[in-house]
Design a protein around this motif. Structure first.
Motif, PDB file in Angstrom:
ATOM      1  N   GLY A   1       0.829  -1.198   0.000  1.00 14.63           N
ATOM      2  CA  GLY A   1       0.000   0.000   0.000  1.00 14.63           C
ATOM      3  C   GLY A   1       0.861   1.244   0.000  1.00 14.63           C
ATOM      4  N   ASP A   2       0.533   2.201  -0.859  1.00 10.42           N
ATOM      5  CA  ASP A   2       1.251   3.474  -0.835  1.00 10.42           C
ATOM      6  C   ASP A   2       0.267   4.634  -0.889  1.00 10.42           C
ATOM      7  OD1 ASP A   2       0.793   4.442  -3.533  1.00 10.42           O
ATOM      8  OD2 ASP A   2       2.232   2.982  -4.245  1.00 10.42           O
ATOM      9  N   ASP A   3       0.809   5.828  -0.720  1.00 10.78           N
ATOM     10  CA  ASP A   3      -0.034   7.012  -0.609  1.00 10.78           C
ATOM     11  C   ASP A   3      -0.339   7.660  -1.946  1.00 10.78           C
ATOM     12  OD1 ASP A   3       2.425   8.050  -1.275  1.00 10.78           O
ATOM     13  OD2 ASP A   3       2.660   9.259   0.532  1.00 10.78           O
ATOM     14  N   GLY A   4      -0.014   6.984  -3.047  1.00  5.03           N
ATOM     15  CA  GLY A   4      -0.233   7.544  -4.375  1.00  5.03           C
ATOM     16  C   GLY A   4       0.958   8.303  -4.906  1.00  5.03           C
ATOM     17  N   ASN A   5       1.920   8.570  -4.027  1.00  4.70           N
ATOM     18  CA  ASN A   5       3.138   9.273  -4.434  1.00  4.70           C
ATOM     19  C   ASN A   5       4.360   8.366  -4.357  1.00  4.70           C
ATOM     20  OD1 ASN A   5       1.877  11.874  -4.828  1.00  4.70           O
ATOM     21  ND2 ASN A   5       1.711  12.005  -2.589  1.00  4.70           N
ATOM     22  N   GLY A   6       4.120   7.069  -4.260  1.00  2.12           N
ATOM     23  CA  GLY A   6       5.223   6.117  -4.231  1.00  2.12           C
ATOM     24  C   GLY A   6       5.778   5.843  -2.855  1.00  2.12           C
ATOM     25  N   ASN A   7       5.180   6.393  -1.798  1.00  4.02           N
ATOM     26  CA  ASN A   7       5.659   6.182  -0.433  1.00  4.02           C
ATOM     27  C   ASN A   7       4.917   4.989   0.178  1.00  4.02           C
ATOM     28  OD1 ASN A   7       7.333   8.607  -0.399  1.00  4.02           O
ATOM     29  ND2 ASN A   7       5.389   9.711  -0.355  1.00  4.02           N
ATOM     30  N   MET A   8       5.672   3.951   0.553  1.00  4.64           N
ATOM     31  CA  MET A   8       5.076   2.726   1.074  1.00  4.64           C
ATOM     32  C   MET A   8       4.464   2.963   2.447  1.00  4.64           C
ATOM     33  SD  MET A   8       6.693  -1.117   1.397  1.00  4.64           S
ATOM     34  CE  MET A   8       7.903  -0.681   2.664  1.00  4.64           C
ATOM     35  N   LEU A   9       3.225   2.522   2.614  1.00  7.32           N
ATOM     36  CA  LEU A   9       2.540   2.607   3.897  1.00  7.32           C
ATOM     37  C   LEU A   9       2.448   1.249   4.575  1.00  7.32           C
ATOM     38  CD1 LEU A   9      -0.424   4.966   2.884  1.00  7.32           C
ATOM     39  CD2 LEU A   9       1.699   5.604   4.053  1.00  7.32           C
ATOM     40  N   THR A  10       2.095   0.214   3.813  1.00  5.12           N
ATOM     41  CA  THR A  10       1.936  -1.121   4.375  1.00  5.12           C
ATOM     42  C   THR A  10       2.376  -2.155   3.349  1.00  5.12           C
ATOM     43  OG1 THR A  10      -0.322  -1.327   3.549  1.00  5.12           O
ATOM     44  CG2 THR A  10      -0.057  -0.442   5.763  1.00  5.12           C
ATOM     45  N   ALA A  11       2.618  -3.368   3.806  1.00  6.73           N
ATOM     46  CA  ALA A  11       2.937  -4.479   2.913  1.00  6.73           C
ATOM     47  C   ALA A  11       2.428  -5.763   3.548  1.00  6.73           C
ATOM     48  CB  ALA A  11       4.441  -4.575   2.667  1.00  6.73           C
ATOM     49  N   ASN A  12       1.787  -6.603   2.740  1.00  6.40           N
ATOM     50  CA  ASN A  12       1.232  -7.849   3.242  1.00  6.40           C
ATOM     51  C   ASN A  12       1.504  -8.983   2.264  1.00  6.40           C
ATOM     52  OD1 ASN A  12      -0.531  -7.159   5.739  1.00  6.40           O
ATOM     53  ND2 ASN A  12      -1.037  -5.592   4.232  1.00  6.40           N
ATOM     54  N   PRO A  13       2.140 -10.068   2.722  1.00  6.76           N
ATOM     55  CA  PRO A  13       2.342 -11.240   1.854  1.00  6.76           C
ATOM     56  C   PRO A  13       1.070 -12.058   1.740  1.00  6.76           C
ATOM     57  CG  PRO A  13       3.250 -11.673   4.019  1.00  6.76           C
ATOM     58  CD  PRO A  13       2.719 -10.270   4.062  1.00  6.76           C
ATOM     59  N   MET A  14       0.858 -12.679   0.579  1.00  4.70           N
ATOM     60  CA  MET A  14      -0.324 -13.489   0.333  1.00  4.70           C
ATOM     61  C   MET A  14       0.081 -14.764  -0.403  1.00  4.70           C
ATOM     62  SD  MET A  14      -2.932 -11.753   1.546  1.00  4.70           S
ATOM     63  CE  MET A  14      -4.403 -12.404   0.766  1.00  4.70           C
ATOM     64  N   PHE A  15      -0.786 -15.773  -0.308  1.00  2.51           N
ATOM     65  CA  PHE A  15      -0.599 -17.005  -1.059  1.00  2.51           C
ATOM     66  C   PHE A  15      -1.990 -17.557  -1.339  1.00  2.51           C
ATOM     67  CE2 PHE A  15       0.283 -21.645  -1.383  1.00  2.51           C
ATOM     68  CZ  PHE A  15       1.182 -21.598  -2.437  1.00  2.51           C
ATOM     69  N   SER A  16      -2.321 -17.790  -2.609  1.00  2.00           N
ATOM     70  CA  SER A  16      -3.713 -18.115  -2.943  1.00  2.00           C
ATOM     71  C   SER A  16      -3.837 -19.374  -3.781  1.00  2.00           C
ATOM     72  CB  SER A  16      -4.359 -16.937  -3.675  1.00  2.00           C
ATOM     73  OG  SER A  16      -3.625 -16.593  -4.834  1.00  2.00           O
TER      74      SER A  16
END
Length: 274
Positions: free
Chosen positions: A55-70
């Motif tokens: 997740g970022d703020d639209g300006n390329g600054n990372m806010l969150t990150a979550n790994p997934m496996f589906s």
């Protein structure tokens, strides 16, 4: 053994995440960009159904990150409750209580971390001068809804058994001459739903199941390879991922016991266009 993160369990080193993921430098990664209710998501997906939602703020600054496996099967479940987190990330990254269905009946319950509600799960709100803005839909709208989700376990502990008999031989023990309660060879316990001393629950659980499919995948993120398995559970098949530092590779037809964090990737919510 060095402490592992859930990113390690899909072959993504945290330092590489901090440096930024460049899909142009790695053609094995598919990249999509999704606008969520409170931020943008860059979704990087590998060829083995591993992914990270950044997740970022639209300006390329990372806010969150979550790994997934589906890689597991599509579960049917009803939403019992949504546990709101801290703003501004709560809407897309809330813990939810799910009742997993089997033939329309509740088979078991679990708590899972959901991270991928899309921007269409929003409401338009009138502002000044007739302008509209999009706001997060209330959490209550999901309670009682039937969802379709793929559930994964980022395993912190793994035990492998070649046969069902080997599983029972290893897990059945006695205490003062009396046999203890043992778990079945296809079982699941949502241990994180028991509150801790602070009254908090968490998306953790453990279980055992026969291995439907499995393998060792090279990292799509230029990190270490990882092991994975699709394991039968109540109501469907979980995807399970773990590091080779924890245990060896699974064998199809064998049995796998796991304990770890539960995530769920929503693919459909009845009555809501997600």
């Amino acid at each position: 053994m060095t402490e592992l993160s859930n990113f390690d369990r899909i072959g993504l080193r945290y330092e590489d995440l901090e440096n930024g993921i460049d899909p142009e430098a790695n053609p094995r990664l598919a990249h999509s960009k999704v606008m969520g209710p409170v931020k943008w998501y860059n979704v990087f997906t590998g060829p083995n159904s591993e992914a990270v939602w950044v997740g970022d703020d639209g300006n390329g600054n990372m806010l969150t990150a979550n790994p997934m496996f589906s890689k597991g099967s599509l579960f049917a479940a009803t939403v019992d409750a949504v546990l709101e987190g801290q703003e501004p990330y709560a809407f897309l990254e809330a813990d939810v209580h799910l009742s997993i269905l089997e033939d329309g009946e509740v088979a078991t319950r679990t708590q899972a971390l959901m991270v991928n509600l899309s921007s269409r799960a929003l409401e338009d709100q009138k502002g000044w001068f007739g302008r509209t803005k999009q706001v997060s839909a209330p959490f209550e709208m999901f309670t009682g809804k039937t969802v379709q989700a793929r559930i994964a376990v980022f395993a912190h502990e793994v035990a492998l058994y070649p046969t069902e008999e080997a599983f029972y031989a290893d897990t059945t023990s006695t205490l003062e001459g009396e046999e203890q309660i043992s778990y079945g060879s296809t079982s699941f316990m949502p241990s994180g739903m028991f509150p801790n001393e602070d009254g908090q629950t968490a998306p953790y659980g453990f279980g055992t199941g026969p291995v439907q499919d499995c393998g060792t995948a090279p990292s799509a993120f230029n990190g270490p390879e990882y092991h994975w398995a699709v394991v039968a559970a109540i109501g469907g098949n979980f995807g399970v991922v773990w590091s080779p530092q924890q245990a060896g590779a699974a064998v199809k037809g064998g049995y796998l016991s796991y304990s770890g964090m539960i995530t769920a990737q929503w693919e459909h919510v009845d009555g809501i266009d997600t």
